[in-house]
Each structure stands twice: as C-alpha cells, then as structure tokens.
Scaffold this motif. Structure first.
Motif, PDB file in Angstrom:
ATOM      1  N   PRO A 242       2.739  -1.927 -10.550  1.00 46.41           N
ATOM      2  CA  PRO A 242       2.429  -1.921  -9.117  1.00 46.41           C
ATOM      3  C   PRO A 242       3.332  -2.816  -8.278  1.00 46.41           C
ATOM      4  N   ASP A 243       3.718  -3.976  -8.785  1.00 48.51           N
ATOM      5  CA  ASP A 243       4.579  -4.855  -8.010  1.00 48.51           C
ATOM      6  C   ASP A 243       5.987  -4.284  -7.856  1.00 48.51           C
ATOM      7  N   HIS A 244       6.447  -3.563  -8.858  1.00 49.06           N
ATOM      8  CA  HIS A 244       7.757  -2.928  -8.764  1.00 49.06           C
ATOM      9  C   HIS A 244       7.715  -1.778  -7.751  1.00 49.06           C
ATOM     10  N   ILE A 245       6.653  -0.996  -7.794  1.00 50.09           N
ATOM     11  CA  ILE A 245       6.494   0.092  -6.824  1.00 50.09           C
ATOM     12  C   ILE A 245       6.431  -0.479  -5.406  1.00 50.09           C
ATOM     13  N   GLN A 246       5.672  -1.559  -5.244  1.00 48.52           N
ATOM     14  CA  GLN A 246       5.546  -2.168  -3.921  1.00 48.52           C
ATOM     15  C   GLN A 246       6.868  -2.783  -3.460  1.00 48.52           C
ATOM     16  N   ALA A 247       7.610  -3.370  -4.380  1.00 51.89           N
ATOM     17  CA  ALA A 247       8.924  -3.918  -4.023  1.00 51.89           C
ATOM     18  C   ALA A 247       9.837  -2.810  -3.505  1.00 51.89           C
ATOM     19  N   HIS A 248       9.791  -1.656  -4.170  1.00 50.99           N
ATOM     20  CA  HIS A 248      10.553  -0.498  -3.685  1.00 50.99           C
ATOM     21  C   HIS A 248      10.131  -0.123  -2.271  1.00 50.99           C
ATOM     22  N   ARG A 249       8.832  -0.013  -2.042  1.00 56.28           N
ATOM     23  CA  ARG A 249       8.353   0.396  -0.722  1.00 56.28           C
ATOM     24  C   ARG A 249       8.764  -0.594   0.357  1.00 56.28           C
ATOM     25  N   VAL A 250       8.632  -1.864   0.047  1.00 54.92           N
ATOM     26  CA  VAL A 250       8.962  -2.910   1.019  1.00 54.92           C
ATOM     27  C   VAL A 250      10.459  -2.931   1.294  1.00 54.92           C
ATOM     28  N   ALA A 251      11.272  -2.823   0.247  1.00 55.86           N
ATOM     29  CA  ALA A 251      12.719  -2.846   0.431  1.00 55.86           C
ATOM     30  C   ALA A 251      13.194  -1.653   1.260  1.00 55.86           C
ATOM     31  N   MET A 252      12.677  -0.473   0.942  1.00 55.61           N
ATOM     32  CA  MET A 252      13.113   0.717   1.667  1.00 55.61           C
ATOM     33  C   MET A 252      12.625   0.684   3.117  1.00 55.61           C
ATOM     34  N   ARG A 253      11.417   0.181   3.347  1.00 58.66           N
ATOM     35  CA  ARG A 253      10.916   0.071   4.711  1.00 58.66           C
ATOM     36  C   ARG A 253      11.725  -0.968   5.491  1.00 58.66           C
ATOM     37  N   ALA A 254      12.071  -2.080   4.864  1.00 57.95           N
ATOM     38  CA  ALA A 254      12.880  -3.097   5.531  1.00 57.95           C
ATOM     39  C   ALA A 254      14.250  -2.535   5.900  1.00 57.95           C
ATOM     40  N   ALA A 255      14.813  -1.683   5.048  1.00 59.45           N
ATOM     41  CA  ALA A 255      16.091  -1.053   5.373  1.00 59.45           C
ATOM     42  C   ALA A 255      15.953  -0.180   6.614  1.00 59.45           C
TER      43      ALA A 255
ATOM     44  N   VAL B 101       2.543  -3.015   3.790  1.00 55.84           N
ATOM     45  CA  VAL B 101       3.973  -2.787   3.563  1.00 55.84           C
ATOM     46  C   VAL B 101       4.805  -3.179   4.780  1.00 55.84           C
ATOM     47  N   ASP B 102       4.349  -2.831   5.966  1.00 56.51           N
ATOM     48  CA  ASP B 102       5.123  -3.170   7.162  1.00 56.51           C
ATOM     49  C   ASP B 102       5.216  -4.682   7.356  1.00 56.51           C
ATOM     50  N   GLU B 103       4.125  -5.380   7.098  1.00 55.49           N
ATOM     51  CA  GLU B 103       4.146  -6.838   7.242  1.00 55.49           C
ATOM     52  C   GLU B 103       5.118  -7.459   6.242  1.00 55.49           C
ATOM     53  N   ALA B 104       5.033  -7.020   4.987  1.00 57.41           N
ATOM     54  CA  ALA B 104       5.937  -7.551   3.964  1.00 57.41           C
ATOM     55  C   ALA B 104       7.386  -7.184   4.280  1.00 57.41           C
ATOM     56  N   ALA B 105       7.591  -5.977   4.787  1.00 60.75           N
ATOM     57  CA  ALA B 105       8.949  -5.544   5.136  1.00 60.75           C
ATOM     58  C   ALA B 105       9.529  -6.386   6.266  1.00 60.75           C
ATOM     59  N   ARG B 106       8.681  -6.836   7.171  1.00 57.19           N
ATOM     60  CA  ARG B 106       9.185  -7.689   8.255  1.00 57.19           C
ATOM     61  C   ARG B 106       9.660  -9.041   7.723  1.00 57.19           C
ATOM     62  N   HIS B 107       8.995  -9.545   6.666  1.00 60.03           N
ATOM     63  CA  HIS B 107       9.489 -10.773   6.029  1.00 60.03           C
ATOM     64  C   HIS B 107      10.880 -10.537   5.445  1.00 60.03           C
ATOM     65  N   LEU B 108      11.058  -9.389   4.816  1.00 61.46           N
ATOM     66  CA  LEU B 108      12.362  -9.074   4.235  1.00 61.46           C
ATOM     67  C   LEU B 108      13.387  -8.811   5.334  1.00 61.46           C
TER      68      LEU B 108
END
Length: 286
Positions: free
Chosen positions: A145-158, A114-121
């Motif tokens: 699962p992809d929707h849940i992960q998108a939520h996690r990545v978006a919120m972590r990127a914020a 999640v942190d790696e993906a969030a850094r891309h965002l």
C-alpha cells in the motif's frame, strides 16, 4: 539565489531501503557525476520486519528512528546529500502489508489524502526543479500500500507542478526486464548450494518485472556496485547482503542488480534505441 546544478534527479520512495534496492547504483552514478540527487521518503517504515535478532526489540517509532539512521548511512555510501521525509519527520507512518488492520490507521500513509501529500512533494519540486522524476508503477511494483500511495502522490505532484508552470520533463517508473530477471535467477539456482539458504525467491517476487519491450532506459551501474551493496548493508534491519545476492526478512535470496532499468511514462524518449541516460534529450535550462 543559489545556482542549481544543470542536472537534477528526484526519486520518491515509500520506506528507507527501497531507494538502495531499486536505484542505489543510479543514485551513486549521478551523484558522482555532479547531478543533484534528491530523495523523498514517504514513511520511516515503522512496521517493517526486523532481521537481526539483536534488533528485534525495535518497533513503532523506535524502529522508525533507527531506520532513519540507516537511511542516513546509506545516503552517505551513495554520495547523496539531499534526502527528506515527505511532509517532514513523522508526517506519515508505515501502513503495513496490504490487507492488514494496520492499513486502517488514520495516521498511516495509505490513509493520507493524495492531494495533500502531493502538495508536500510539490514544495520539493518547486525548490529543486527536477528534470527527472523516478517512482513506482501504479501497483507500487509489488502491491504494497505505501508503494502504491507513493506512486499516486508522485504522479499527482507531477501534475500539480505542470499546473504551476514547472513541468517535469521526464517521469520514469522502476522496472526489471523479465529476461534479465530470469537469467539472474538461473545463476542464483546454480549458486544456491554454496549459499546459506534453503531456496531462492522467485522471479515474481522481484518488484517491477515486466516484458522486455516496456523497458526504455537502462543505467549501467557496474562501477557503483560496491556503493549500492554498502548502502543496502546500511539498512541492516531490513536487508542481508551476500553479493551478488541479498535477502529480506523472508530469507529467500534474490539477485542484487547493478544495472537498473526504467520505463519512461511521461516525456520524450531520446532516439529509437534504449536510453542509457535518464537525462537524455533534456536541455540544461529545463
């Protein structure tokens, strides 16, 4: 340095077609009003079920490439010029439905750090500097699962953006008020004899349905209903549109909403009434 538009909206979605179903009218309305609308799609939906028989030979990477073409056509219908794939093309692949062996593919989005993906965002956030971020709730709207992960990545990127000194003033989740969904399905039941389908979907099949009191914001996209429908039609492998309804691969019609609803989860609401502008209360210098 290129001057940024005064209003900047970032949407984070899991697959091509999610953006048009959930936010098509909102995206078209803000794009037409001169806002910078940026879409980040996390996967190309390589494991999606294909509706048209003549396209069912498409699977895996070939389907992903085709769906990228559909996404490009959909964005043209909505007037959105800035759309990207998280981490670049092919970085994350579709994880399939929850509980399938596909979820264990090390290249799928569900397995991403999640942190790696969030850094891309975060890279996109620091470039675009959005005042508004729209994504799913913590269940991804319906448990994919992809929707849940998108939520996690978006919120972590914020969170990372705030740590970097570029906080996003307002963060919203996609929602549908239960009363609106129930009324729409009552109309669908009445119209069903005239439709080429045996039975409709159920209210519970609509992602993000919640109690009315959780809704903070509604965007009247009636003037952009045709653009939303056209964008959804562009995703022909995944959606069959029969306005004011549409069908996914399960062949169960559901309403095509042209007023789109949101829950503000970070930031300050503008006044006591339900907002009618995602940017309400946000200064242009943000």
């Amino acid at each position: 340095m290129t001057e940024l538009p005064s209003r900047r909206l970032l949407l984070v979605h899991a697959h091509p077609d999610d953006e048009s179903i959930n936010n098509g009218a909102t995206m078209a309305a803000y794009a037409a009003a001169g806002a910078r609308v940026t879409l980040v799609t996390c996967t190309l939906g390589e494991r999606g079920e294909v509706i048209p028989p003549e396209l069912r030979h498409l699977t895996g990477a070939a389907l992903g490439e085709h769906r990228l073409g559909e996404l490009t056509a959909a964005m043209r219908e909505l007037g959105v010029e800035d759309f990207r794939l998280l981490g670049g093309p092919g970085r994350y692949c579709d994880s399939g439905m929850m509980g399938l062996p596909d979820n264990d593919d090390p290249d799928c989005f569900w397995q991403a750090d999640v942190d790696e993906a969030a850094r891309h965002l975060l890279e996109v956030i620091l470039e675009v500097r959005p005042q508004v971020l729209v994504t799913y709730d913590d269940d991804g709207g319906y448990g994919h699962p992809d929707h849940i992960q998108a939520h996690r990545v978006a919120m972590r990127a914020a969170e990372l953006a705030a740590e970097a000194g570029r906080p996003i003033p307002k963060v919203y989740w996609n929602r549908v008020p239960r009363s609106v969904a129930e009324d729409a399905f009552a109309r669908l039941e009445a119209d069903l004899p005239a439709l080429p389908y045996a039975k409709p979907a159920a209210v519970g099949d609509v992602p993000g349905v919640v109690a009315d009191e959780l809704i903070t914001t509604e965007i009247d996209g009636t003037g952009y209903a045709a653009a939303k429908a056209a964008a959804m039609r562009a995703h022909a492998t995944q959606i069959e549109v029969a306005e004011p309804y549409f069908v996914l691969s399960n062949e169960l019609p559901q309403p095509l909403f042209t007023t789109e609803y949101y829950e503000l989860v970070r930031g300050e609401p503008a006044g006591g009434a339900r907002e009618t502008d995602l940017f309400a209360g946000v200064g242009e210098a943000s």
